[in-house]
Design a protein around this motif. Structure first.
Motif, PDB file in Angstrom:
ATOM      1  N   PRO A  97       0.804  -1.288   0.021  1.00 52.24           N
ATOM      2  CA  PRO A  97       0.258   0.090  -0.112  1.00 52.24           C
ATOM      3  C   PRO A  97       0.913   1.306   0.028  1.00 52.24           C
ATOM      4  N   THR A  98       2.025   1.325   0.059  1.00 49.84           N
ATOM      5  CA  THR A  98       3.027   2.344   0.070  1.00 49.84           C
ATOM      6  C   THR A  98       3.698   2.877  -1.082  1.00 49.84           C
ATOM      7  N   ILE A  99       5.023   2.112  -1.033  1.00 51.60           N
ATOM      8  CA  ILE A  99       5.925   2.656  -2.225  1.00 51.60           C
ATOM      9  C   ILE A  99       5.873   1.850  -3.623  1.00 51.60           C
ATOM     10  N   CYS A 100       5.406   0.695  -3.481  1.00 51.77           N
ATOM     11  CA  CYS A 100       5.098  -0.074  -4.863  1.00 51.77           C
ATOM     12  C   CYS A 100       4.211   0.451  -5.685  1.00 51.77           C
ATOM     13  N   PRO A 101       3.161   1.046  -5.327  1.00 49.55           N
ATOM     14  CA  PRO A 101       2.771   1.676  -6.656  1.00 49.55           C
ATOM     15  C   PRO A 101       3.398   2.836  -7.334  1.00 49.55           C
ATOM     16  N   ILE A 102       4.166   3.386  -6.616  1.00 43.09           N
ATOM     17  CA  ILE A 102       4.998   4.677  -7.416  1.00 43.09           C
ATOM     18  C   ILE A 102       5.985   3.913  -7.991  1.00 43.09           C
ATOM     19  N   MET A 103       6.762   2.941  -7.488  1.00 36.55           N
ATOM     20  CA  MET A 103       7.684   1.937  -8.329  1.00 36.55           C
ATOM     21  C   MET A 103       7.285   1.390  -9.446  1.00 36.55           C
ATOM     22  N   LYS A 104       5.675   0.892  -9.301  1.00 37.52           N
ATOM     23  CA  LYS A 104       5.319   0.323 -10.722  1.00 37.52           C
ATOM     24  C   LYS A 104       5.077   1.445 -11.604  1.00 37.52           C
ATOM     25  N   GLY A 182       2.792  -5.531   6.003  1.00 34.55           N
ATOM     26  CA  GLY A 182       3.370  -6.607   6.634  1.00 34.55           C
ATOM     27  C   GLY A 182       4.855  -7.083   6.053  1.00 34.55           C
ATOM     28  N   PHE A 183       5.205  -6.190   5.198  1.00 32.62           N
ATOM     29  CA  PHE A 183       6.407  -6.453   4.598  1.00 32.62           C
ATOM     30  C   PHE A 183       7.382  -5.103   4.519  1.00 32.62           C
ATOM     31  N   ALA A 184       8.688  -5.311   4.790  1.00 33.80           N
ATOM     32  CA  ALA A 184       9.562  -4.143   4.441  1.00 33.80           C
ATOM     33  C   ALA A 184      10.507  -4.380   3.295  1.00 33.80           C
ATOM     34  N   HIS A 185      10.648  -3.389   2.685  1.00 34.00           N
ATOM     35  CA  HIS A 185      11.684  -3.358   1.545  1.00 34.00           C
ATOM     36  C   HIS A 185      12.079  -1.976   1.093  1.00 34.00           C
ATOM     37  N   SER A 186      13.188  -2.013   0.485  1.00 33.14           N
ATOM     38  CA  SER A 186      13.681  -0.639   0.047  1.00 33.14           C
ATOM     39  C   SER A 186      12.971  -0.326  -1.335  1.00 33.14           C
ATOM     40  N   GLY A 187      13.100   0.803  -1.895  1.00 33.78           N
ATOM     41  CA  GLY A 187      12.468   1.426  -2.931  1.00 33.78           C
ATOM     42  C   GLY A 187      13.386   1.383  -4.117  1.00 33.78           C
ATOM     43  N   TYR A 188      14.476   0.735  -4.280  1.00 33.71           N
ATOM     44  CA  TYR A 188      15.518   0.866  -5.054  1.00 33.71           C
ATOM     45  C   TYR A 188      15.398  -0.085  -6.242  1.00 33.71           C
ATOM     46  N   PHE A 189      16.035   0.466  -7.464  1.00 33.68           N
ATOM     47  CA  PHE A 189      16.010  -0.461  -8.891  1.00 33.68           C
ATOM     48  C   PHE A 189      17.611  -0.732  -9.041  1.00 33.68           C
ATOM     49  N   ALA A 190      17.761  -1.867  -9.294  1.00 34.94           N
ATOM     50  CA  ALA A 190      19.222  -2.181  -9.835  1.00 34.94           C
ATOM     51  C   ALA A 190      19.214  -2.506 -11.387  1.00 34.94           C
ATOM     52  N   ARG A 213      16.662   5.428  -7.226  1.00 37.42           N
ATOM     53  CA  ARG A 213      15.657   5.624  -6.502  1.00 37.42           C
ATOM     54  C   ARG A 213      14.434   5.205  -7.249  1.00 37.42           C
ATOM     55  N   GLY A 214      13.674   4.169  -6.994  1.00 43.07           N
ATOM     56  CA  GLY A 214      12.304   3.938  -7.487  1.00 43.07           C
ATOM     57  C   GLY A 214      10.997   4.253  -7.037  1.00 43.07           C
TER      58      GLY A 214
END
Length: 245
Positions: A97-104, A182-190, A213-214
């Motif tokens: 619900p947080t950073i993934c929609p922006i990353m996508k 329920g999960f923590a992860h960074s917002g980075y792209f490699a 920065r993704g």
């Protein structure tokens, strides 16, 4: 006496107008300049012809280890499927619900730039494989305009995915009951080159930025000190690696 008082007040006002007002105007103009240029100038830097660095660990080039997972179509995808391709790797989960929609959204814009390029791909590894089955990921792809044939949404054994994230890429991912979703992860792209090595440009101080920065929207306007968007420079660097022979 009253006339002298008026003269004194008028003199103070005059001095104020001569000294203070121009300073206020200068500050306003300066603020306007800062406001109009609050991004980090990534569009300008994206046009720079730069050399991309290898990420070195213990004096060795950092290479993505072998992996094997299942994508949204139910196909087995390994690191060999990305050989000869430049690709971007990320770790996400479909219910984030947080950073993934922006990353996508950022990656969809990157995808569109390389829509007709078969030498480019994206690897999205789910850190919630229990929920993110191939069927769920296929629906997620359809809902989010994921169309590039080399964009694989990957799922598999949780331990293998976490090991790939934390040891293979050194991009943190894990369960966290205190994190939203329920999960923590960074917002980075490699960014990975055609031979499987992680690459990046240097920062202003001459050090590799390592990851891009993704989780900052591509065209966001940021205040000084805030994280700045890096999607334009990611696109430029990916193009450079795609065009390298």
């Amino acid at each position: 006496m009253k006339n002298y008082s008026y003269i004194g007040i008028s003199f103070v006002i005059l001095i104020f107008g001569i000294i203070v007002v121009p300073e206020i105007i200068d500050r306003i103009n300066e603020r306007e300049v800062v406001s109009s240029n609050r991004s980090d100038g990534q569009e300008e830097r994206a046009s720079e012809n730069i050399e991309l660095e290898y990420i070195m660990v213990n004096q060795e080039k950092k290479k993505v280890p072998a992996f094997e997972f299942i994508d949204q179509h139910g196909d087995t995808i390994t690191n060999k499927d990305y050989e000869g391709k430049v690709y971007i790797a990320e770790f996400f989960f479909s219910t984030c619900p947080t950073i993934c929609p922006i990353m996508k959204e950022n990656l969809v814009q990157v995808q569109d730039v390389f829509a007709k390029n078969d030498d480019f791909g994206i690897a999205s590894f789910s850190i919630d494989p229990q929920h993110d089955t191939p069927g769920v990921l296929k629906e997620y792809a359809a809902l989010n305009n994921i169309t590039h044939p080399n964009w694989h949404l990957l799922t598999g054994k949780r331990e293998e995915i976490y090991d790939l994230a934390n040891s293979g890429f050194n991009i943190y991912a894990g369960e966290d009951e205190n994190a939203e979703g329920g999960f923590a992860h960074s917002g980075y792209f490699a960014l990975v080159d055609k031979e499987g090595y992680i690459r990046s440009r240097k920062d202003r101080h001459g050090n590799p930025i390592i990851y891009y920065r993704g989780s900052v929207p591509r065209k966001s306007i940021v205040e000084p000190g805030e994280e700045e968007p890096q999607i334009d420079i990611l696109i430029a660097d990916a193009k450079k690696l795609v065009n390298d022979k």
